[in-house]
Design an enzyme around this catalytic site. Structure first.
Site, PDB file in Angstrom:
ATOM      1  N   GLY A 143      -9.711  -8.701  -1.479  1.00 63.50           N
ATOM      2  CA  GLY A 143      -9.336  -9.664  -0.450  1.00 63.50           C
ATOM      3  C   GLY A 143      -8.500 -10.835  -0.887  1.00 63.50           C
ATOM      4  NE  ARG A 163      -4.210  -1.665   1.860  1.00 67.86           N
ATOM      5  CZ  ARG A 163      -5.045  -2.136   2.754  1.00 67.86           C
ATOM      6  NH1 ARG A 163      -4.798  -1.976   4.034  1.00 67.86           N
ATOM      7  NH2 ARG A 163      -6.132  -2.772   2.377  1.00 67.86           N
ATOM      8  CE  LYS A 214     -19.851 -16.421   7.312  1.00 69.49           C
ATOM      9  NZ  LYS A 214     -20.021 -15.301   8.249  1.00 69.49           N
ATOM     10  N   GLY A 245     -12.375  -4.074   0.835  1.00 75.54           N
ATOM     11  CA  GLY A 245     -13.781  -3.717   1.043  1.00 75.54           C
ATOM     12  C   GLY A 245     -14.282  -2.698   0.031  1.00 75.54           C
TER      13      GLY A 245
HETATM   14  P1  AMP Z   1     -13.726 -14.655   1.512  1.00 74.47           P
HETATM   15  O1  AMP Z   1     -13.031 -13.791   2.528  1.00 74.47           O
HETATM   16  O2  AMP Z   1     -15.184 -14.784   1.703  1.00 74.47           O
HETATM   17  O3  AMP Z   1     -13.320 -14.327   0.105  1.00 74.47           O
HETATM   18  O4  AMP Z   1     -13.209 -16.116   1.813  1.00 74.47           O
HETATM   19  C1  AMP Z   1     -11.873 -16.488   1.719  1.00 74.47           C
HETATM   20  C2  AMP Z   1     -11.662 -17.706   2.570  1.00 74.47           C
HETATM   21  O5  AMP Z   1     -12.511 -18.732   2.131  1.00 74.47           O
HETATM   22  C3  AMP Z   1     -10.254 -18.224   2.474  1.00 74.47           C
HETATM   23  O6  AMP Z   1      -9.641 -18.085   3.727  1.00 74.47           O
HETATM   24  C4  AMP Z   1     -10.429 -19.690   2.107  1.00 74.47           C
HETATM   25  O7  AMP Z   1      -9.617 -20.548   2.840  1.00 74.47           O
HETATM   26  C5  AMP Z   1     -11.881 -19.949   2.442  1.00 74.47           C
HETATM   27  N1  AMP Z   1     -12.433 -21.042   1.644  1.00 74.47           N
HETATM   28  C6  AMP Z   1     -12.406 -21.177   0.314  1.00 74.47           C
HETATM   29  N2  AMP Z   1     -12.973 -22.317  -0.068  1.00 74.47           N
HETATM   30  C7  AMP Z   1     -13.377 -22.954   1.050  1.00 74.47           C
HETATM   31  C8  AMP Z   1     -14.030 -24.180   1.313  1.00 74.47           C
HETATM   32  N3  AMP Z   1     -14.380 -25.014   0.330  1.00 74.47           N
HETATM   33  N4  AMP Z   1     -14.305 -24.500   2.604  1.00 74.47           N
HETATM   34  C9  AMP Z   1     -13.946 -23.656   3.591  1.00 74.47           C
HETATM   35  N5  AMP Z   1     -13.337 -22.483   3.416  1.00 74.47           N
HETATM   36  C10 AMP Z   1     -13.048 -22.131   2.153  1.00 74.47           C
END
Ligand code: AMP
Length: 404
Positions: A361, A36, A205, A384
């Site tokens: 992210g 950054r 999620k 974000g």
């Molecule tokens: P996000 O911050 O929502 O983009 O999520 C990123 C996180 O999702 C990372 O730390 C990954 O390890 C996790 N992730 C990705 N695929 C899976 C999965 N199949 N099961 C559990 N966690 C996951």
């Protein structure tokens, strides 16, 4: 908004809102990742080489109430000075250990062309996040030009990122180079995408990504869904997902999104197979299975081989690509193949002439980790902020520069 590149800042005092919210080592307080800071250097250099002086303001971390040493921007002064002097131009960086008050005011007044003053963490005052007008006015009093180069905080209507704009006439407000590049990249994908336009959405999620998917249904031709969030869709469609990540309260919503996509003629691609494990652990027993037939006691932690091929094909035929979120638990070596394969496909498509933007992210950490950051068209620095941009929201930090 005036044009930053074509303006000469000779003898101007330029207040630049940067995003120096960098991770520091907890013990030594050394900078772990200076991306950054590096990203703001061209903007600072431009003003200095024009013969202007620069006053930098930023936040660092989340101080609770008032000053805390571990969140002090003094820890980055030396490194900033080093980065500014890499090309042999001698730039002096002064530090004001309070962002407002007599010392900061005096230091700003005394600043000469070619010099830089870094103000202490803005968030040592609750007025910053509250968007307090008189706090913003005090900051504004140091300079006659305001540049917003903090894309990472552009989604917040804070004193230094948005409220401050009213204290500068419109021709004295600018986007810095970083902000300009981020906005141009996001606009290119969201407003001017050449088709086929594929959005790759992954991560943990569904609930975090609903608004993005809804916005993309209006724009993309193809949406690839991977990562943990794919299993909520699988279950919603009647599949068995074992103990994979699932948001049971989002099953209807997942079906609604699939329905809407059908109505709009957007192709949704879910992973046909998965790499499964009996534990959330790199050393777990590992196997593979169709994503909708995962045995009880097992969980999908990466997309499988067929899904990799299926997704790579779609990506290779795209002209515009947006990528947000990993395809699996890429932090563990056993489950990184899917994310890596997608990174390779995005790089190859880019080489063939597609425009690719990676933002928001963990997909950014993934392309950096696998060394593909130079092989995609643009990697966003704003987590974000980029997510909210993808959701179709108007970001206060961008709107403020343009407001009347
Ligand atoms: P996000 O911050 O929502 O983009 O999520 C990123 C996180 O999702 C990372 O730390 C990954 O390890 C996790 N992730 C990705 N695929 C899976 C999965 N199949 N099961 C559990 N966690 C996951």
């Amino acid at each position: 908004m005036a044009n930053f590149t074509s303006t000469n800042f000779a003898n101007q005092k330029v207040l630049i809102r940067v995003d120096f919210n960098v991770p520091l080592n907890k013990q030594t307080l050394e900078i772990n990742d200076d991306t950054r800071i590096k990203a703001a250097i061209p903007t600072i250099k431009k003003v200095l080489s024009d013969g202007g002086s620069v006053i930098l303001m930023s936040h660092l971390g989340r101080p609770k109430s008032g000053p805390e040493d571990k969140f002090s921007l003094k820890h980055i002064v030396q490194h900033l000075q080093q980065l500014l002097n890499e090309d042999g131009t001698l730039t002096e960086v002064f530090f004001a250990d309070d962002c407002i008050g007599d010392q900061a005011k005096l230091a700003a007044n005394n600043l000469k062309p070619g010099q830089v003053l870094l103000l202490e963490n803005l968030r040592f005052y609750k007025e910053e996040e509250a968007g307090d007008k008189s706090f913003a006015e005090k900051l504004a009093s140091y300079a006659n030009v305001w540049v917003n180069d903090a894309f990472g905080t552009a989604h917040r209507a804070h004193a230094s990122t948005a409220i401050i704009a009213q204290f500068f006439p419109k021709d004295k407000r600018f986007f810095g180079f970083l902000m300009d590049a981020e906005v141009a990249a996001a606009d290119k994908v969201l407003l001017k995408a050449e088709k086929p336009f594929t959005a790759i959405i992954g991560g943990a999620k569904v609930s975090d990504k609903i608004l993005i998917i809804e916005n993309l249904l209006e724009r993309a031709t193809d949406i690839i869904i991977g990562g943990g969030m794919a299993y909520t869709f699988m279950k919603a469609q009647g599949g068995n997902i074992g103990k994979s990540l699932c948001e049971d309260d989002r099953l209807d919503m997942a079906n609604d999104l699939l329905e809407k996509a059908k109505e709009k003629g957007v192709n949704i691609h879910l992973p046909s197979d998965s790499i499964i494990a009996d534990n959330f652990n790199n050393e777990a027993n590992i196997s593979s299975s169709p994503s909708n037939q995962i045995p009880d006691g097992w969980m999908g932690l990466d997309i499988g081989e067929n899904a990799c091929n299926q997704f790579a094909n779609v990506i290779l035929n795209s002209k515009t690509i947006l990528w947000n979120g990993p395809m699996g638990v890429f932090e563990m070596s056993s489950f990184q193949n899917g994310t890596k394969t997608i990174a390779i496909a995005v790089a190859n498509a880019t080489e063939k002439g597609a425009y690719s933007l990676v933002g928001g992210g963990d997909s950014v950490s993934a392309v950096n980790k696998f060394g593909f950051n130079e092989k995609v068209s643009y990697v966003s620095t704003g987590g974000g902020a980029m997510l909210e941009f993808f959701e179709g929201k108007i970001l206060p930090g961008i709107a403020a520069v343009n407001q009347e």
